[in-house]
Design a protein around this motif. Structure first.
Motif, mmCIF file in Angstrom:
data_model
loop_
_atom_site.group_PDB
_atom_site.id
_atom_site.type_symbol
_atom_site.label_atom_id
_atom_site.label_comp_id
_atom_site.label_asym_id
_atom_site.label_seq_id
_atom_site.Cartn_x
_atom_site.Cartn_y
_atom_site.Cartn_z
ATOM 1 N N ASN A 27 0.850 -1.191 0.000
ATOM 2 C CA ASN A 27 0.000 0.000 0.000
ATOM 3 C C ASN A 27 0.886 1.241 0.000
ATOM 4 O O ASN A 27 1.350 1.685 1.036
ATOM 5 C CB ASN A 27 -0.901 -0.014 1.238
ATOM 6 C CG ASN A 27 -1.645 -1.334 1.362
ATOM 7 O OD1 ASN A 27 -2.481 -1.655 0.529
ATOM 8 N ND2 ASN A 27 -1.299 -2.113 2.374
ATOM 9 N N LYS A 28 1.117 1.757 -1.198
ATOM 10 C CA LYS A 28 2.134 2.797 -1.328
ATOM 11 C C LYS A 28 1.592 4.196 -1.142
ATOM 12 O O LYS A 28 2.341 5.120 -0.848
ATOM 13 C CB LYS A 28 2.822 2.658 -2.682
ATOM 14 C CG LYS A 28 3.635 1.353 -2.751
ATOM 15 C CD LYS A 28 4.395 1.190 -4.027
ATOM 16 C CE LYS A 28 5.261 -0.062 -3.963
ATOM 17 N NZ LYS A 28 4.528 -1.332 -3.768
ATOM 18 N N ASP A 29 0.310 4.381 -1.344
ATOM 19 C CA ASP A 29 -0.192 5.754 -1.386
ATOM 20 C C ASP A 29 -1.599 5.880 -0.820
ATOM 21 O O ASP A 29 -2.471 6.472 -1.433
ATOM 22 C CB ASP A 29 -0.179 6.249 -2.836
ATOM 23 C CG ASP A 29 -1.076 5.381 -3.722
ATOM 24 O OD1 ASP A 29 -1.507 4.306 -3.263
ATOM 25 O OD2 ASP A 29 -1.364 5.807 -4.843
ATOM 26 N N GLY A 30 -1.808 5.292 0.341
ATOM 27 C CA GLY A 30 -3.145 5.352 0.912
ATOM 28 C C GLY A 30 -3.502 6.733 1.445
ATOM 29 O O GLY A 30 -2.647 7.421 1.991
ATOM 30 N N ASP A 31 -4.773 7.117 1.245
ATOM 31 C CA ASP A 31 -5.326 8.264 1.957
ATOM 32 C C ASP A 31 -6.236 7.707 3.044
ATOM 33 O O ASP A 31 -7.351 7.244 2.762
ATOM 34 C CB ASP A 31 -6.119 9.163 0.991
ATOM 35 C CG ASP A 31 -5.213 10.036 0.142
ATOM 36 O OD1 ASP A 31 -4.140 10.442 0.652
ATOM 37 O OD2 ASP A 31 -5.559 10.317 -1.009
#
Lengths: 439, 439
Positions: A27-31
């Motif tokens: 999960n490289k770019d979770g908001d």
């Protein structure tokens, strides 16, 4: 008589992808986001708050599902609901059309978690107690009536569950006093996100040790050379007595997991977390056998009690990391705690995300007071972000959660945070400069 | 160059709850529904059609999820897509934010199935072939490139999969000729829905036998006395040589399943289907051991390839009933067929619902031609409703699926059916008399 008059479900998203907080090999770019449920009653002072946690896109699906899940609650008497939370859960869960979309997993189950978390918050507030105390004050029979034991009778019958809880009645006051004194032990994941530089990793490890933590967790699994270097830094900082955990966030197949962990074993990790698919009971069992004495931990994506039942049956876990917003709220969490106690597996709940720390502090305290009565090999996750958005934010001191005292499940978000981060209408997201992030 | 220009996703619901078609011990009042995906291209003659199947409420969640899943396809070149359906699948699947809501299960996975089913339909139409032939004409390496083998390498490596397929190359033309002659054998579930009266059950069993079926399936699990009476009627009609299957739709815990099936064993059922939670690998294995020689069948709620991997590892199934609209389309279905072939478990796909018969006929034919090369213990489900809504409806003759010849995956719904049953705006649902059903 007090009734539930309406339900609001809010899509709340925090732009954590901008700082690589929460970054790992999968999960490289979770908001970090929440599908946030508020149960309103005709008493303006009494509401229930709950949520499930997601990492961005698709949070709207959980919001829509929670609206459908919560519909049958409108008009219900709050006293009746608080007296039969097991019945309420089974009622919502039994919608056979929504069940088809799981069963007991994925978006509809996350939504059930959000809604029932709000129902438990409401009940605890109604009683004027923090959730851990509300639960601890229930009798063994009341607790088991609330627990979802369906599909579990081959490992735990209702009578066994009641006996197990009854046997832990003694000493509860002492255990509560002990935790009020020392807090519930936790560890920090804040140091080890994959997107952080070596310097930042070293500094955060040093800060963690200085703050009293004895455990530090690193994300691994993207690049072996990086992992070896980063584990070396962490082990150097925490010393031979400190506990190092590593977390692969499901990136490996089973043979790869065994091989990769072998390369990191010299850093003496306490556990490897999520080495492979969270659904792979037999895979976890095979990995556990192969990598011992490194322990195996999993559960944040453990979809339901049936998965955990099998994890225990197959002796696949050294540490059970149930998630308070992925399992079907306290009802299903109770079932997993009961099975874990029977099988002698310590529960170290997953936290972090949005508000998971706020929730799991209650569960861990309850476990010690009423279910396992043990702190051995138990340490609850703590991540130091996003707490400022909660009205009753958790407090951590010297590596331990301070027992919450405010009534409820600590799940209420601040009105100012909602106004800022509601998606897509809140001030932050509707501001022109952030429109690009959303795509 | 032909590109995908837009995606429509339609919520289609049929009011099957009015007639108790599809009723069983878990699902009493489903309105059979589809989240229906159409990929439009700039060639007005070329579209792709796919769907996932639900039973009513929550179909809107799958529609919304499919819209999100399909977004990256718009603008893609159709030739490139058709040449790399494995890459397309992995691209859509790898959205880490949507993945969090599963992973590989529930609403987001059903949506992936719907979208990729449309992509496979598009590719087969582009090639001018029915899907079973499109697949059968791919080389072993091309098939394995398309298959989702992630998390499976402990039981099936890429090389093993290629070898397995290569070994079945010989005799393909003969097997195709054989099926073109005799069709692919199927059984009917249409007789045994739980909501039907004894008289209707007897009449439908008689009609099934007269139509050439050698297998009949009954729903069980609501009331033991009813089950004994109904099994008696069915066995009487089909005779000792006929095959009786029973289906509990997940209503039992493991010990209860073993006991209940024991009471029905004297009717000599070929299999007990879905005796307990579809997630319970070890439970199915325990039941299988206890109820032999009654077989155990499961899979229509089998969420993903990792579940099936474990079912095979644990020797939990006599019959694998994968679902073409719950698994992640052909990509994941391929992986399950490959594992089943390695473990020697016959695949008897789940069908019925909306359009599942249309899909699985292709898969069964492909399995015989290219994967298992066997018809032993294989029989594919057939349910005789809702076919009139499909442009290329499946044809069953003398208890066998007639090989489909139209290009594609037989998934296209008629425009007139969409106009009538789109939810909630179609003529049927917007008519005042049906508003009450919706609630």
């Amino acid at each position: 008589m007090t009734r539930i008059t309406s339900v609001d479900v809010v899509d709340v998203r925090f732009p954590t992808s901008l700082t690589a907080d929460g970054s790992d090999a999968m999960n490289k770019d979770g908001d970090y986001s929440a599908a946030y449920v508020v149960l309103h009653t005709d008493d303006p002072e009494l509401r229930g708050h709950g949520f499930t946690f997601t990492i961005g896109r698709g949070n709207d699906l959980c919001v829509a599902a929670a609206e459908q899940r919560a519909r049958p609650l409108v008009g219900r008497d709050v006293d009746e609901l608080a007296a039969d939370l097991g019945g309420v859960y089974r009622d919502l869960q039994s919608d056979s059309q929504l069940r088809w979309l799981g069963p007991d997993k994925g978006v509809v189950h996350l939504a059930l978690a959000a809604v029932m978390n709000a129902a438990w918050d409401l009940a605890a507030r109604r009683a004027g107690k923090p959730l851990w105390r509300f639960l601890s004050d229930l009798s063994p029979t009341e607790l088991v009536d609330a627990a979802d034991l369906r599909y579990l009778s081959d490992v735990l019958t209702r009578d066994e569950a009641i006996e197990l809880l009854a046997a832990r009645q003694e000493g509860r006051a002492e255990r509560i006093a002990e935790l009020e004194q020392s807090g519930y032990p936790c560890y920090t994941t804040s140091a080890g996100w994959l997107g952080y530089s070596d310097d930042k990793l070293r500094r955060l490890c040093e800060e963690a040790v200085a703050a009293g933590y004895r455990h530090v967790k690193l994300k691994v699994g993207a690049d072996l050379a990086d992992d070896i270097r980063r584990c070396g830094i962490a082990r150097e900082v925490i010393g031979p007595e400190g506990h190092l955990m590593i977390d692969a966030n499901q990136v490996w197949d089973v043979p790869e997991a065994i091989e990769w962990v072998g390369h990191l074993a010299s850093f003496d990790p306490l556990w490897i977390e999520e080495p492979t698919s969270p659904d792979d009971v037999l895979g976890h069992a095979a990995i556990r056998k192969a990598v011992a004495p490194v322990g195996v931990a999993s559960g944040e994506h453990g979809m339901n009690r049936v998965l955990f039942k099998q994890m225990f049956q197959a002796e696949a876990l050294d540490y059970c990391q149930l998630d308070a917003a992925r399992l079907g709220s306290v009802n299903e969490v109770l079932a997993v705690y009961l099975m874990a106690a029977k099988f002698g597996v310590p529960v170290c709940p997953h936290a972090g995300g949005v508000g998971l720390c706020e929730l799991v502090q209650h569960l861990s305290v309850f476990d010690y007071v009423a279910v396992s009565a043990s702190l051995d090999n138990r340490v609850t996750e703590y991540v130091d972000h996003l707490h400022e958005h909660f009205v009753d934010a958790c407090v951590v001191r010297a590596g331990a959660y301070v027992l919450p005292t405010a009534p409820g499940y600590s799940a209420e978000l601040r009105a100012s945070s909602l106004a800022e981060f509601e998606f897509p209408g809140g001030r932050y997201w509707s501001g022109g400069q952030r429109a690009a992030v959303v795509a």
